[in-house]
Write a protein that holds these residues in place. Sequence first.
Motif, PDB file in Angstrom:
ATOM      1  N   ASP A   1       0.789  -1.303  -0.036  1.00  0.00           N
ATOM      2  CA  ASP A   1       0.032   0.043  -0.067  1.00  0.00           C
ATOM      3  C   ASP A   1       0.846   1.091   0.131  1.00  0.00           C
ATOM      4  O   ASP A   1       0.593   2.169   0.778  1.00  0.00           O
ATOM      5  CB  ASP A   1      -0.901   0.014   1.150  1.00  0.00           C
ATOM      6  N   ASP A  27      -2.433  -1.668  -4.179  1.00  0.00           N
ATOM      7  CA  ASP A  27      -2.466  -0.305  -3.735  1.00  0.00           C
ATOM      8  C   ASP A  27      -1.462   0.524  -3.927  1.00  0.00           C
ATOM      9  O   ASP A  27      -0.905   1.336  -3.270  1.00  0.00           O
ATOM     10  CB  ASP A  27      -3.496   0.024  -2.357  1.00  0.00           C
ATOM     11  N   ASN A  80      -7.054  -3.236  -4.543  1.00  0.00           N
ATOM     12  CA  ASN A  80      -8.290  -2.890  -4.911  1.00  0.00           C
ATOM     13  C   ASN A  80      -8.231  -1.313  -5.564  1.00  0.00           C
ATOM     14  O   ASN A  80      -9.038  -1.020  -6.447  1.00  0.00           O
ATOM     15  CB  ASN A  80      -9.121  -2.864  -3.762  1.00  0.00           C
ATOM     16  N   HIS A  81      -7.540  -0.521  -5.028  1.00  0.00           N
ATOM     17  CA  HIS A  81      -7.260   1.021  -5.826  1.00  0.00           C
ATOM     18  C   HIS A  81      -6.901   0.538  -7.030  1.00  0.00           C
ATOM     19  O   HIS A  81      -7.281   1.392  -7.905  1.00  0.00           O
ATOM     20  CB  HIS A  81      -6.596   1.661  -4.870  1.00  0.00           C
ATOM     21  N   HIS A 109      -2.771  -8.884  -2.133  1.00  0.00           N
ATOM     22  CA  HIS A 109      -3.039  -7.837  -1.386  1.00  0.00           C
ATOM     23  C   HIS A 109      -3.845  -7.803  -0.153  1.00  0.00           C
ATOM     24  O   HIS A 109      -3.813  -7.530   0.893  1.00  0.00           O
ATOM     25  CB  HIS A 109      -3.860  -6.869  -2.480  1.00  0.00           C
ATOM     26  N   HIS A 117      -3.121  -4.213   2.611  1.00  0.00           N
ATOM     27  CA  HIS A 117      -4.526  -3.589   2.383  1.00  0.00           C
ATOM     28  C   HIS A 117      -4.741  -3.111   3.753  1.00  0.00           C
ATOM     29  O   HIS A 117      -5.695  -1.889   3.789  1.00  0.00           O
ATOM     30  CB  HIS A 117      -5.431  -4.834   2.065  1.00  0.00           C
TER      31      HIS A 117
HETATM   32 FE   LIG Z   1      -6.704  -1.929  -0.280  1.00  0.00          FE
END
Ligand SMILES: [Fe+2]
Length: 444
Positions: free
Chosen positions: A136, A168, A202-203, A286, A330
Amino acid sequence: MKLTHVLLAAPLLASAILFAAPTVIRGPYLQLATPTSMVVRWRTDTTETSVVTYGTARNELKSNAKSAGTTADHVVQLSKLQPNTRYYYAVGPVPFAGTPARDDDDDAPAGARVNSFVTPPEAGTSKPTRVWVLGDPGTANNVQRAVRDHYYTFTGTRGTDLWLLLGDNAYPHGTDAEHQRAIFDIYPETLRSSPVWPAMGNHDAGSATSLTQSGVFFDVFTLPTMGQAGGMMSGTEAYYAFDYANIHFICLDSHDTDRSETGAMMQWLKADLAATKRDWIVAFFHHPTYTKGTHNSDSDTDSGGRMKDMRQNFLPVLEAGGVDLVLTGHSHVYERSFLIDGHYGKSETFNAAAHVKQKVDGRADGTGVYRKPRTRAPHLGEISVVTGSAGHASAKPVPLNHPVFFLSLNEAGSSVIDVDGLKLEFTFINDKGEKRDWFTIVKE
Ligand SMILES: [Fe+2]
């Protein structure tokens, strides 16, 4: 981006040809490292030919490789390299063909700068290896820079053999401009000298789709689909494996690929684990199997159930395959487990007597390092590390009370893996340069 370009290599032309130098606005950066090949990528402000000049001496870049056509996003594979060998290289047309590109001085434009990398050793051989792990990271803020700078201080002249991004990587939507700000503008030195292996978060998935392997994540990175860096072919850049020395790395897509027990990723994982002969297995993805940080792995709805899926479906297979380390992000904290096995439920079902394989802290200067047999076997235990704070820690207090973890910290930082033969050392360095966790696994 799939490596489908026609790759050409030829001796430099003897005649002097003057090129107008384009400006390099991204990279160069290294991808898909194998013992005998390296993909060099960069972006220019104008459409140009794609040429890399290279050689084993800084002042003798006698070889070149190029891709067909012209483009602003350059992807060139250097092939027929020697394993475990330092190569010097420069991207873009040299000012005068036959003349080495300019030396690495501060005044040289990026495109003329002579960079270098070391090819991975032959797979299966043992070599002291340093891996930098960033979960991240993609905030493009001062926390990310502080985490970076303290790793640079820690590693000094040691150099980084390879680095992992746990997803991320570029907030908030994984756009090309966000990748520029959060990756290419933040880590230029490491990008041009050490190959980077990313997982999708996810981003990042805000601008990419795994099923079609389309969008920014897939455009920006060149990843193995054919098993060309070691391991089984996955057929997709969304998840893949590669070897470095005696380590086998497995990258899973916990966000945007089928996580079911019957899915293609699961079938590939089982085949890959069955095939590898490396001493160490490091899996990274992630979504954490366990966390009580900025996410809660006990919630079946948090993150769309992805944490539950990775724990219930994938962790048993990884443990049966003999995984040594499971690295995730994450959750914007640092959480490090005991040497554990067999815990696939929620935290209240965790039973230390059953699930903790060795109760020591993993430290030579503590209650003892973790010891595993020389030969890999199912369910000998792994260390699970959530290291999702390379760009930010949680702004609010978080529970940090999952019982699988030996240590839980709400601190920004990054992690370092050092493997030397049958010894693996792990270190977490925070954004103040403090060594906040460390442990060792020895195989004997
Ligand atoms: Fe995430």
